[in-house]
Design a protein around this motif. Structure first.
Motif, PDB file in Angstrom:
ATOM      1  N   HIS A  66      42.705  82.287  39.923  1.00  0.00           N
ATOM      2  CA  HIS A  66      42.098  82.060  38.611  1.00  0.00           C
ATOM      3  C   HIS A  66      40.947  81.062  38.713  1.00  0.00           C
ATOM      4  O   HIS A  66      40.007  81.113  37.910  1.00  0.00           O
ATOM      5  N   PRO A  72      39.368  83.575  35.550  1.00  0.00           N
ATOM      6  CA  PRO A  72      38.008  83.505  35.016  1.00  0.00           C
ATOM      7  C   PRO A  72      37.080  82.606  35.801  1.00  0.00           C
ATOM      8  O   PRO A  72      35.869  82.731  35.694  1.00  0.00           O
ATOM      9  N   GLN A 113      35.717  82.075  30.722  1.00  0.00           N
ATOM     10  CA  GLN A 113      36.885  82.330  29.874  1.00  0.00           C
ATOM     11  C   GLN A 113      36.444  82.611  28.436  1.00  0.00           C
ATOM     12  O   GLN A 113      36.973  83.518  27.781  1.00  0.00           O
ATOM     13  N   ASN A 145      44.622  87.593  30.019  1.00  0.00           N
ATOM     14  CA  ASN A 145      45.436  87.084  31.121  1.00  0.00           C
ATOM     15  C   ASN A 145      45.942  88.231  32.004  1.00  0.00           C
ATOM     16  O   ASN A 145      45.857  88.185  33.238  1.00  0.00           O
ATOM     17  N   SER A 205      40.994  80.071  23.501  1.00  0.00           N
ATOM     18  CA  SER A 205      40.871  79.586  24.871  1.00  0.00           C
ATOM     19  C   SER A 205      41.697  78.328  25.117  1.00  0.00           C
ATOM     20  O   SER A 205      41.695  77.807  26.237  1.00  0.00           O
ATOM     21  N   THR A 242      46.930  81.437  31.718  1.00  0.00           N
ATOM     22  CA  THR A 242      45.588  80.971  31.339  1.00  0.00           C
ATOM     23  C   THR A 242      45.492  80.701  29.834  1.00  0.00           C
ATOM     24  O   THR A 242      44.395  80.573  29.307  1.00  0.00           O
TER      25      THR A 242
END
Length: 592
Positions: free
Chosen positions: A86, A91, A97, A120, A309, A240
């Motif tokens: 990740h 992202p 993201q 995700n 986010s 995430t």
């Protein structure tokens, strides 16, 4: 508690360098936070998964008790490598993201709340496929382990999860049902094949295909809206969800060219399906390039993306960031101060005097100090002179006293773009750059007033007032003008009004019976640097007759201009205020 997991912590610490090497020997992340208790994991911000990536400080966090509960103790290398993925692949950054969630939300109309989980799942596909095939890690075994460990009384996994597992089975050429989920019909099998093709085709351009993946999942979400909230294995993989918490929000305002046209079903992308669809015609990315960009999101749209986010900000705080970022390209440049040379020569040192140089250049005192018997060309010296930069005389910047209309005819800047707020931000921030102090007054009625605590140089304080909202009736707070200019200002101050025809209420009598005309005149005199009104009125206001009530308004404005020296700047539409703000800032706060 830590003692119970001491061996597990040592095992996972040993796996960390191996996990880094899976991606690159040059990858440098801080050591993971291996939490020995749920409380410790919660303090690190971990929830909704047994592991997470934190993009703010590029940290990996693991909930070891939950790992043990799920029977994943021996998969430290796989789980840590996944979290590093990740950071490295998708992202990768908070900015990406934000971009990813914007695409997901656009492709999930009415189901935007599922965008974080869908995003995700999407990034996990790229990471796990690379780890399974290229690094030969046991990613498929983790899903098998979770499937085997499901409680007997838990509801069956929904179709979203079944489709997701079938995509993995296609990617890794596993037998149907090998990763669990039960039987799949022909439609689901076809969509799973399209999903696997999408992951392979866009392996090096995953952002472009985000909308396609969300569109693929959309009908399954509609039929199974509880799939991502129920007791199915997907709840353990939301690593995430809060990845961008605490990160800067710059760059999330722009609507990218391929964002809207990317929300198509993969069957309509011939790179995925191999089919030529006459109805679709051009490639989606070709359409996006022809469409062109430059559009910006509304404040509420930005807020939805940031909150999805993991950014923990109020609507007001998001609005402050929104208008600051939008104002930045239009601000005056930071002032520079030229340094002319001084007209007075300054001694810089000594150099040898040689035969042939002018005799007057000899510094006899310094020459004799070096040798009592001067020898020309050997012990004789002369002075060297130069010029040093002179200090330019300081100039006093003009302070700014701004009054912004927030009545019911104006938009709420926290929800939709307010050109009054944006213009105010451009001018106020430009004034700060020039060294001025700024006072902002937001008003709707006589008692609906918000202002900074006097003239300040605090950006957040100024933008905090500009981005608030009343939405009531229109009545200028004359008392604010009266109190500000009760005595002559020590520094020159320009008075700026941003409003519409309602500004003429400033010429009414105040609560003490004083004439607004007299208060306005005294303010202009005490400020000493003039005044401007930027108003949403007819650009030919000084020529139009109009209705009787408009004649009264225009007559007041003419009187204010002719008797008191107000500069009346009319804008036909509020969008024109941005150009006004840019030119106003250059005229008043740009040093030539």
């Amino acid at each position: 508690m830590r003692g119970q997991h001491a061996d597990l912590i040592a095992q996972w610490c040993a796996a960390w360098p191996q996990a880094l090497d899976v991606w690159s020997k040059f990858t440098r992340l801080r050591d993971p936070a291996l939490c020995a208790s749920r409380v410790a994991a919660s303090k690190e911000g971990l929830s909704g998964s047994f592991a997470m990536i934190r993009l703010l400080d590029q940290s990996v966090v693991v909930d070891l008790p939950l790992v043990a509960e799920l029977g994943l103790q021996d998969y430290g290398l796989e789980i840590l490598a996944h979290e590093i993925g990740h950071h490295i692949l998708a992202p990768g950054s908070a900015g990406d993201q934000f971009r990813l969630l914007a695409r997901m939300r656009r492709a999930l109309p009415t189901l935007e709340q599922h965008a974080p989980m869908v995003a995700n799942l999407y990034t996990d596909l790229f990471i796990n496929d690379r780890l399974q095939r290229q690094a030969s890690l046991r990613m498929a075994d983790i899903y098998r382990k979770l499937e085997q460990g499901k409680a007997k009384d838990s509801p069956a996994s929904g179709k979203v999860w079944l489709l997701y597992m079938r995509i993995y089975e296609n990617l890794w050429q596993l037998p149907k049902g090998d990763l669990g989920g039960g039987a799949a019909d022909e439609r689901l099998d076809t969509d799973a094949w399209l999903g696997a093709r999408l992951i392979r085709v866009y392996a090096n351009d995953w952002m472009l295909a985000a909308g396609r993946f969300a569109t693929l999942l959309l009908p399954y979400l509609v039929d199974d809206t509880g799939a991502l909230k129920g007791i199915d294995p997907s709840r353990y993989f939301h690593d995430t969800r809060d990845a961008a918490r605490g990160c800067q929000t710059y760059g999330a305002q722009q609507i990218e060219d391929d964002e809207e046209n990317g929300a198509i079903h993969p069957v309509h992308d011939k790179r995925i399906s191999g089919l030529q669809d006459d109805a679709v015609g051009e490639e989606p990315e070709e359409k996006a390039q022809k469409q062109g960009g430059g559009q910006l999101r509304e404040p509420f749209e930005l807020g939805d993306i940031l909150k999805a986010s993991g950014i923990d900000l109020t609507d007001h705080e998001i609005a402050i960031r929104y208008y600051r970022e939008r104002a930045l390209p239009h601000l005056v440049r930071f002032p520079s101060r030229p340094a002319p040379e001084s007209t007075e020569p300054q001694m810089e040192g000594l150099s040898p005097w040689d035969i042939g140089d002018p005799l007057d250049d000899i510094d006899w005192l310094q020459s004799v100090m070096q040798s009592p018997r001067p020898i020309p060309g050997v012990t004789t010296v002369r002075r060297e002179y130069g010029r040093e930069p002179a200090r330019e005389a300081d100039h006093m910047p003009v302070d700014l006293d701004m009054y912004v209309d927030s009545s019911g005819s104006m938009p709420n800047p926290q929800q939709h773009t307010s050109w009054l707020t944006l213009a105010g931000a451009v001018i106020a921030l430009s004034a700060l750059r020039a060294g001025s102090t700024v006072q902002v007054t937001l008003w709707s009625g006589k008692h609906e007033v918000m202002r900074t605590p006097g003239f300040v140089r605090d950006e957040d304080m100024i933008l905090g007032v500009l981005t608030d909202f009343y939405g009531g009736g229109t009545a200028f707070p004359i008392h604010c003008l009266r109190e500000t200019y009760a005595a002559k200002r020590k520094r020159p101050t320009h008075i700026l009004m941003i409003s519409d025809d309602g500004i003429t209420t400033m010429f009414d009598n105040d609560e003490l019976g004083n004439s607004g005309w007299d208060i306005s005149a005294k303010a202009m005199e005490s400020g000493g640097a003039g005044g401007t009104m930027a108003l949403n009125i007819s650009t030919s206001w000084d020529q139009d007759g109009g209705a009787h009530w408009m004649q009264k308004i225009f007559g007041d404005l003419k009187r204010a201009r002719d008797e008191q020296g107000w500069d009346i700047h009319a804008v036909a539409q509020y969008e024109d205020l941005l150009e006004f703000a840019r030119l106003f800032s250059q005229r008043h706060y740009m040093k030539s």
